[in-house]
Design a protein around this motif. Structure first.
Motif, PDB file in Angstrom:
ATOM      1  N   PHE A 197       0.830  -1.208   0.000  1.00 27.76           N
ATOM      2  CA  PHE A 197       0.000   0.000   0.000  1.00 27.76           C
ATOM      3  C   PHE A 197       0.863   1.255   0.000  1.00 27.76           C
ATOM      4  O   PHE A 197       0.621   2.189  -0.779  1.00 27.76           O
ATOM      5  N   LEU A 198       1.891   1.306   0.841  1.00 25.45           N
ATOM      6  CA  LEU A 198       2.750   2.490   0.910  1.00 25.45           C
ATOM      7  C   LEU A 198       3.503   2.705  -0.400  1.00 25.45           C
ATOM      8  O   LEU A 198       3.636   3.840  -0.873  1.00 25.45           O
ATOM      9  N   ALA A 199       4.005   1.613  -0.974  1.00 22.76           N
ATOM     10  CA  ALA A 199       4.715   1.737  -2.250  1.00 22.76           C
ATOM     11  C   ALA A 199       3.777   2.244  -3.350  1.00 22.76           C
ATOM     12  O   ALA A 199       4.173   3.050  -4.199  1.00 22.76           O
ATOM     13  N   GLN A 200       2.528   1.792  -3.320  1.00 24.86           N
ATOM     14  CA  GLN A 200       1.562   2.251  -4.315  1.00 24.86           C
ATOM     15  C   GLN A 200       1.234   3.722  -4.129  1.00 24.86           C
ATOM     16  O   GLN A 200       1.037   4.456  -5.110  1.00 24.86           O
ATOM     17  N   ILE A 220       6.600   6.152   3.499  1.00 19.81           N
ATOM     18  CA  ILE A 220       6.079   5.869   2.157  1.00 19.81           C
ATOM     19  C   ILE A 220       7.218   5.692   1.167  1.00 19.81           C
ATOM     20  O   ILE A 220       7.263   4.707   0.402  1.00 19.81           O
ATOM     21  N   LEU A 221       8.176   6.629   1.155  1.00 15.68           N
ATOM     22  CA  LEU A 221       9.310   6.525   0.240  1.00 15.68           C
ATOM     23  C   LEU A 221      10.215   5.354   0.597  1.00 15.68           C
ATOM     24  O   LEU A 221      10.801   4.722  -0.292  1.00 15.68           O
ATOM     25  N   VAL A 225      11.287   2.473  -2.162  1.00 15.19           N
ATOM     26  CA  VAL A 225      12.636   2.144  -2.638  1.00 15.19           C
ATOM     27  C   VAL A 225      12.994   0.704  -2.288  1.00 15.19           C
ATOM     28  O   VAL A 225      13.722   0.036  -3.052  1.00 15.19           O
ATOM     29  N   ALA A 226      12.511   0.209  -1.145  1.00 11.98           N
ATOM     30  CA  ALA A 226      12.789  -1.189  -0.796  1.00 11.98           C
ATOM     31  C   ALA A 226      12.147  -2.136  -1.795  1.00 11.98           C
ATOM     32  O   ALA A 226      12.756  -3.134  -2.213  1.00 11.98           O
ATOM     33  N   GLN A 227      10.930  -1.827  -2.207  1.00 10.16           N
ATOM     34  CA  GLN A 227      10.260  -2.656  -3.200  1.00 10.16           C
ATOM     35  C   GLN A 227      10.842  -2.440  -4.589  1.00 10.16           C
ATOM     36  O   GLN A 227      10.984  -3.384  -5.377  1.00 10.16           O
TER      37      GLN A 227
END
Length: 304
Positions: A197-200, A220-221, A225-227
């Motif tokens: 959700f945060l990556a989206q 969120i960022l 970046v991890a994903q």
């Protein structure tokens, strides 16, 4: 209607000062056991029905309300939709045999759970958000002069085709992510659904929108970046395979080929195009080899 009420209360319909006088009516409205006149009848009946069906009431501060708050917080860590959380709360209360509180109260509880999930997220990843990493994440929202866009927009933009140029760009993206150690960020303290959700949110938001979130933008960022470090590595490998498959079909990497012989002008143009493609291929190959040699030692890559 007046006669019906009178009969229920045991009153006559006389208009004098007898048993049906106005003062007598007022007294019986306050003290008689007439179902139609008692204000607490509905609540009393609801309590009797709930007791008979073994349901409980969610009173403020009760164990049932505490368990509902924890349930909403856990679900808010996985989902952020207020409507979905509201419906999940209804289903939970029905399964637990708890009488639903008022809709406004439940809606406020959903809002509190969403805010609590945001605070809990920041708390769980706070040890990863060092001053250096915060500065790197901040720079993602600043327009880069060389790219003519922000680093976030650059990372989000997909490859246009399976060409050597796209492969080199994908390698550059992966190299930048690894330069800030995105591949080593352990965000497993967050549920998978929360990370996605945060990556989206990062992918769909503008840099101005993220700036307005202030401190909440960093988790969120971070999740993005991890994903992205994982997704970008997959994209590099996929583009590498596709680009060489395309190159093989044009006679650059596969023997044979049954294409008709072109004329002299067409042959010259084709030779120039192939020369340029080979040059870009070699540049992409060198970048990929350098990436494998310097950036992926922990995954068991070895140069030969």
């Amino acid at each position: 209607m007046a006669r019906v009420r009178a009969r229920r209360c045991g009153l006559g319909t006389a208009r004098g000062r007898g048993s049906g006088s106005r003062s007598d009516w007022a007294w019986r409205r306050r003290h008689c056991g007439c179902t139609a006149e008692r204000e607490q009848t509905r609540s009393d009946h609801l309590g009797l029905i709930a007791k008979h069906l073994e349901w409980q009431t969610a009173l403020a501060g009760s164990q049932a309300m505490t368990e509902l708050e924890q349930f909403l917080l856990d679900r808010a860590m996985e989902h952020d939709s207020p409507t979905l959380l509201f419906n999940l709360a209804r289903e939970y209360l029905r399964a637990a045999k708890v009488i639903r509180p008022g809709a406004l109260i439940l809606a406020k509880m959903v809002g509190t759970a969403r805010k609590g999930a945001s605070d809990l997220t920041s708390q769980r990843v706070g040890h990863l958000l060092t001053a250096e990493l915060r500065a790197d994440l901040e720079r993602m929202l600043v327009v880069d002069a060389g790219l003519r866009m922000t680093r976030l927009e650059w990372q989000v933009s997909p490859a246009r085709d399976a060409s050597a140029t796209s492969l080199k760009t994908a390698i550059d993206k992966l190299t930048w992510l690894r330069a800030i150690d995105a591949h080593q960020m352990d965000v497993s303290v967050l549920p998978n659904e929360r990370r996605r959700f945060l990556a989206q949110v990062a992918r769909r938001s503008t840099n101005q929108g993220l700036e307005r979130r202030k401190e909440r933008k960093f988790p969120i960022l971070l999740a993005f970046v991890a994903q992205a470090a994982v997704d970008q590595l997959d994209e590099v490998v996929a583009l590498f395979d596709l680009e060489y498959a395309v190159g093989g079909r044009h006679g650059l990497g596969v023997e044979g080929g049954g294409a008709p012989a072109p004329d002299d002008a067409g042959q010259e143009r084709g030779q120039i195009s192939r020369t340029r493609l080979v040059q870009v291929d070699l540049e992409a190959d060198r970048a990929l080899v350098e990436l494998v040699r310097t950036q992926l030692p922990e995954q068991g890559w070895t140069s030969r």
